[in-house]
Design a protein around this motif. Structure first.
Motif, short mmCIF file in Angstrom:
data_model
loop_
_atom_site.label_atom_id
_atom_site.label_comp_id
_atom_site.label_asym_id
_atom_site.label_seq_id
_atom_site.Cartn_x
_atom_site.Cartn_y
_atom_site.Cartn_z
N MET A 144 0.84 -1.18 0.00
CA MET A 144 0.00 0.00 0.00
C MET A 144 0.89 1.24 0.00
O MET A 144 1.87 1.30 0.74
N LYS A 145 0.56 2.19 -0.84
CA LYS A 145 1.36 3.40 -0.98
C LYS A 145 0.79 4.49 -0.08
O LYS A 145 -0.20 5.11 -0.42
N ARG A 146 1.38 4.69 1.07
CA ARG A 146 0.89 5.70 2.02
C ARG A 146 1.35 7.09 1.60
O ARG A 146 2.41 7.26 1.02
N VAL A 147 0.54 8.09 1.96
CA VAL A 147 0.81 9.47 1.58
C VAL A 147 0.67 10.35 2.81
O VAL A 147 -0.19 10.11 3.66
N LYS A 148 1.51 11.39 2.92
CA LYS A 148 1.38 12.37 4.01
C LYS A 148 0.33 13.41 3.63
O LYS A 148 0.30 13.89 2.51
N SER A 149 -0.51 13.78 4.58
CA SER A 149 -1.63 14.69 4.28
C SER A 149 -1.25 16.16 4.41
O SER A 149 -2.02 17.03 4.03
N SER A 150 -0.07 16.47 4.93
CA SER A 150 0.27 17.86 5.24
C SER A 150 0.48 18.72 3.99
O SER A 150 0.17 19.90 4.00
N GLU A 151 0.98 18.14 2.90
CA GLU A 151 1.35 18.96 1.75
C GLU A 151 0.31 18.98 0.62
O GLU A 151 0.56 19.51 -0.44
N ILE A 152 -0.88 18.40 0.83
CA ILE A 152 -1.89 18.37 -0.23
C ILE A 152 -3.22 18.94 0.25
O ILE A 152 -3.54 18.87 1.43
N GLU A 153 -3.98 19.48 -0.69
CA GLU A 153 -5.31 20.03 -0.41
C GLU A 153 -6.34 18.93 -0.57
O GLU A 153 -6.52 18.41 -1.67
N LEU A 154 -7.03 18.58 0.50
CA LEU A 154 -7.98 17.47 0.48
C LEU A 154 -9.43 17.97 0.58
O LEU A 154 -9.71 18.91 1.32
N LYS A 155 -10.31 17.31 -0.16
CA LYS A 155 -11.75 17.58 -0.07
C LYS A 155 -12.39 16.39 0.62
O LYS A 155 -12.03 15.25 0.36
N ASP A 156 -13.37 16.68 1.50
CA ASP A 156 -14.00 15.58 2.24
C ASP A 156 -15.43 15.37 1.76
O ASP A 156 -16.10 16.29 1.34
N ARG A 157 -15.86 14.11 1.84
CA ARG A 157 -17.24 13.73 1.51
C ARG A 157 -17.77 12.85 2.62
O ARG A 157 -17.13 11.88 3.02
N LEU A 158 -18.96 13.18 3.06
CA LEU A 158 -19.62 12.39 4.08
C LEU A 158 -20.35 11.23 3.40
O LEU A 158 -21.17 11.45 2.52
N VAL A 159 -20.02 10.01 3.78
CA VAL A 159 -20.66 8.83 3.18
C VAL A 159 -21.90 8.45 3.97
O VAL A 159 -22.96 8.24 3.40
N SER A 160 -21.78 8.38 5.28
CA SER A 160 -22.93 7.93 6.07
C SER A 160 -22.81 8.39 7.51
O SER A 160 -21.71 8.52 8.04
N ILE A 161 -23.96 8.65 8.11
CA ILE A 161 -24.04 8.97 9.55
C ILE A 161 -25.04 8.01 10.17
O ILE A 161 -26.11 7.79 9.60
N GLN A 162 -24.68 7.45 11.32
CA GLN A 162 -25.61 6.60 12.03
C GLN A 162 -25.81 7.12 13.45
O GLN A 162 -24.85 7.54 14.10
N ARG A 163 -27.06 7.12 13.88
CA ARG A 163 -27.36 7.48 15.26
C ARG A 163 -27.43 6.18 16.04
O ARG A 163 -28.17 5.26 15.69
N VAL A 164 -26.65 6.11 17.11
CA VAL A 164 -26.58 4.90 17.93
C VAL A 164 -27.16 5.21 19.29
O VAL A 164 -26.84 6.25 19.88
N ALA A 165 -28.04 4.36 19.79
CA ALA A 165 -28.66 4.58 21.09
C ALA A 165 -28.14 3.57 22.10
O ALA A 165 -28.08 2.38 21.84
N LYS A 166 -27.75 4.08 23.27
CA LYS A 166 -27.34 3.22 24.38
C LYS A 166 -28.41 3.40 25.46
O LYS A 166 -28.66 4.52 25.89
N VAL A 167 -29.02 2.32 25.84
CA VAL A 167 -30.10 2.39 26.82
C VAL A 167 -29.53 2.21 28.22
O VAL A 167 -28.89 1.21 28.52
N THR A 168 -29.77 3.22 29.07
CA THR A 168 -29.34 3.15 30.47
C THR A 168 -30.58 3.30 31.35
O THR A 168 -31.68 3.52 30.84
N LYS A 169 -30.40 3.22 32.66
CA LYS A 169 -31.56 3.33 33.54
C LYS A 169 -32.14 4.75 33.53
O LYS A 169 -33.29 4.96 33.87
N GLY A 170 -31.34 5.72 33.07
CA GLY A 170 -31.83 7.09 32.97
C GLY A 170 -32.48 7.39 31.63
O GLY A 170 -32.87 8.51 31.36
N GLY A 171 -32.56 6.41 30.76
CA GLY A 171 -33.15 6.62 29.44
C GLY A 171 -32.14 6.31 28.34
O GLY A 171 -31.13 5.66 28.58
#
Length: 167
Positions: A1-28
């Motif tokens: 795998m050819k790794r690259v350093k992120s410091s010297e390049i201009e990167l654009k980001d894309r959101l692929v997915s968001i998930q809402r996760v629920a943890k049930v506790t005694k307080g709700g």
């Protein structure tokens, strides 16, 4: 795998997915969010990251920071991939094929984000296994990481470029 350093390049980001996760506790229920993000310079460099936090914006920011740590270099020749390649991660299996100029990116949601962030303009792609965005993104990155261009093959074999094509 050819790794690259992120410091010297201009990167654009894309959101692929968001998930809402629920943890049930005694307080709700306690909600938290996980976000999978793909970053790339649209010129052959791409990476993905996962961020988890109590709020959406924090999760996305953490995902972007994680993605910048996992960048790889992808060979892009004339706007497409050099050859057909399978990628696999867990239940996610993908097929990436080169296409002629003008085809566009024929790929579904999670794969499309990765391929466009890598700067691939013309490609035929198919998700063959799981539709889970996490596994599809990781399988697509696996396929792109295993691509080799003719110059790399010639160098690894220690032969001339013409011998690679003509035997």
């Amino acid at each position: 795998m050819k790794r690259v350093k992120s410091s010297e390049i201009e990167l654009k980001d894309r959101l692929v997915s968001i998930q809402r996760v629920a943890k049930v506790t005694k307080g709700g229920r306690t909600f938290s969010f996980s976000a999978i993000v793909v970053v790339g310079d649209e010129n052959g460099i791409v990476g993905y990251g996962l961020g988890k936090a109590k709020e959406v914006t924090e999760a996305i920011t953490k995902g972007i920071d994680d993605a910048k740590k996992n960048l790889i270099k992808v060979p892009v020749i004339n706007g497409t991939v050099p050859h057909e390649q399978y990628g696999k991660f867990s239940g996610g299996r993908v097929l990436v094929q080169p296409a002629v100029h003008g085809t566009g990116v024929l790929a579904g949601g999670a794969m499309r984000a990765v391929l466009e962030s890598a700067g691939i303009k013309d490609v035929l792609a198919k998700s063959l296994g799981s539709s889970n965005p996490h596994n599809v993104v990781k399988a697509t990155i696996d396929a792109l990481a295993n691509l080799r261009d003719a110059y790399t093959v010639a160098h690894n074999r220690g032969v001339d470029l013409n011998k690679v094509f003509n035997g």
